[in-house]
Design an enzyme around this catalytic site. Sequence first.
Site, PDB file in Angstrom:
ATOM      1  N   GLU A 160       0.855  -1.193   0.000  1.00  0.00           N
ATOM      2  CA  GLU A 160       0.000   0.000   0.000  1.00  0.00           C
ATOM      3  C   GLU A 160       0.888   1.239   0.000  1.00  0.00           C
ATOM      4  O   GLU A 160       1.896   1.288   0.713  1.00  0.00           O
ATOM      5  CB  GLU A 160      -0.914  -0.009   1.225  1.00  0.00           C
ATOM      6  CG  GLU A 160      -1.666   1.277   1.498  1.00  0.00           C
ATOM      7  CD  GLU A 160      -2.576   1.692   0.360  1.00  0.00           C
ATOM      8  OE1 GLU A 160      -2.513   2.866  -0.037  1.00  0.00           O
ATOM      9  OE2 GLU A 160      -3.345   0.838  -0.135  1.00  0.00           O
TER      10      GLU A 160
ATOM     11  N   ASP B  35      -6.949  -4.611  -5.579  1.00  0.00           N
ATOM     12  CA  ASP B  35      -8.116  -3.751  -5.343  1.00  0.00           C
ATOM     13  C   ASP B  35      -7.677  -2.291  -5.459  1.00  0.00           C
ATOM     14  O   ASP B  35      -7.550  -1.580  -4.459  1.00  0.00           O
ATOM     15  CB  ASP B  35      -8.708  -4.036  -3.965  1.00  0.00           C
ATOM     16  CG  ASP B  35     -10.031  -3.312  -3.738  1.00  0.00           C
ATOM     17  OD1 ASP B  35     -10.545  -2.687  -4.686  1.00  0.00           O
ATOM     18  OD2 ASP B  35     -10.544  -3.363  -2.599  1.00  0.00           O
TER      19      ASP B  35
ATOM     20  N   CYS C 266     -13.988  -0.916  -8.156  1.00  0.00           N
ATOM     21  CA  CYS C 266     -15.202  -0.109  -8.040  1.00  0.00           C
ATOM     22  C   CYS C 266     -15.482   0.641  -9.337  1.00  0.00           C
ATOM     23  O   CYS C 266     -16.400   1.463  -9.392  1.00  0.00           O
ATOM     24  CB  CYS C 266     -15.089   0.869  -6.874  1.00  0.00           C
ATOM     25  SG  CYS C 266     -13.712   2.038  -7.025  1.00  0.00           S
TER      26      CYS C 266
END
Length: 468
Positions: free
Chosen positions: A351, A399, A426
């Site tokens: 991340e 993701d 998304c």
Amino acid sequence: MKRELTGIRISRVDSRGRGRGIHTLSDGQERSVAVPGALPGDLIDVGVRGRKAGTIQGCLLALHETSHPRREPRCPHFGSCGGCTLQDISYADQLLLKQGTVEAAFREAELTELLPEMTPILASPREFLYRNKLEFSFGAERWLDEEEILRAEAIPDRRGLGFHAPGRFDRVLDLRECHLQPDPSEAIRSFLGDLARERGYSFYHAREHRGFLRLLIIRTSLTGDLMVTIMFGEDDQQQREELLQALGEAFPEITSLNYVVNTSKNDSIYPHQVVLWRGEPFITEQCGDLRLRIHPKAFYQTNPEQALRLYQAAVALAHLRPEDLLFDLYSGIGSIALYAAGRVRRVVGIESVEDAVEAARENARGNGIGNALFESGEVEKILPQVISREGAPRVVMVDPPRAGMHPAARKALATLAPETIVYISCNPRTQAADLREFIPNYEIAHLQPVDMFPQTRHVENIVLLRRR
């Protein structure tokens, strides 16, 4: 160009969730028409708003025929607020629209022939009151409805607290009610709006960059914890203390009460220090057996009940084994990695946001998970060194943000060539575009749309890639 087109039959939806039809010009040429709120089979009249890349951009003026009856929206702000644009459509039809949106994204990316049969979309447990986070803007000049404009009367107080009107950064729709977040979200918003007007606090003027009250962020959780963060546009300590004291006394159930002073032109909370005024510096969210600490700047899925079902579906598709090394790219606060940790030998999350990495490590410790490692850095830059230290994973979960994967990250993952990739997104449009990088060596084995955002056009999608 005509200002109104009559008798347009909608045949499909596109990857933005808009109904698509055809308008035939007087010379016989055909033009594609895109209309938000229109569904396949509808016969409509269209108001023309412009033209982009050869497509007529329109709005729905009249509905003459449909196999998808419209319903009365629950919210009185429907049509003015840009949030819940599907409230007039039954939930069953919303799901069909979103499934069609995912199909359109892959069709537009020219991947249709490579797709397996799509699994029916996973419906949300709740249609309303499902969000655990909302951001309300304070605006010095609120949006005026048509009736107010026609009255042409002087309006002494133009302050508003709510959401920005569609396409207007400088106008705020003053909300009377909102059906997205459970109690006490409505009570807190109403209390602060009334208190601010009563005490004469100024609301933020987006064009002139001045005003005391700027943003209200409310986070709820399945555990019952409650976080409130207020962004102030001016550093007035006396007024700030008065407001926070009044809010704390009115809502003693607030778990974490915070504030931010932001005198810059950007509304974002992220570059600024968050000050804890009272309570805990975090709230706790429940995700299956996990208890996750959520700090003011943390990203977590806004539909927590559906988030668990999203993770369950993604992990099931991965077919994890006890001996597996699993990589979780764009791991955020570690929710997916930690959910999967009990099924593998080791999981490594990568991340770029340092605060999120620290939160992931904190959540691993808090849940007694010892086989999860979280690395800070951009995927495309540190993936090779993580592989050299940890080894090559059999399964990678991805993701990324709405913009999709960085091109260098796509290339690095394609070069790594794990046996299985589970890609959660998304934004099916950027997801489909990203997948073209992997098609030569991977098959698209499964698609699973997930509705995380009822009443809106947004849809999540899970894709399973298997190495050929």
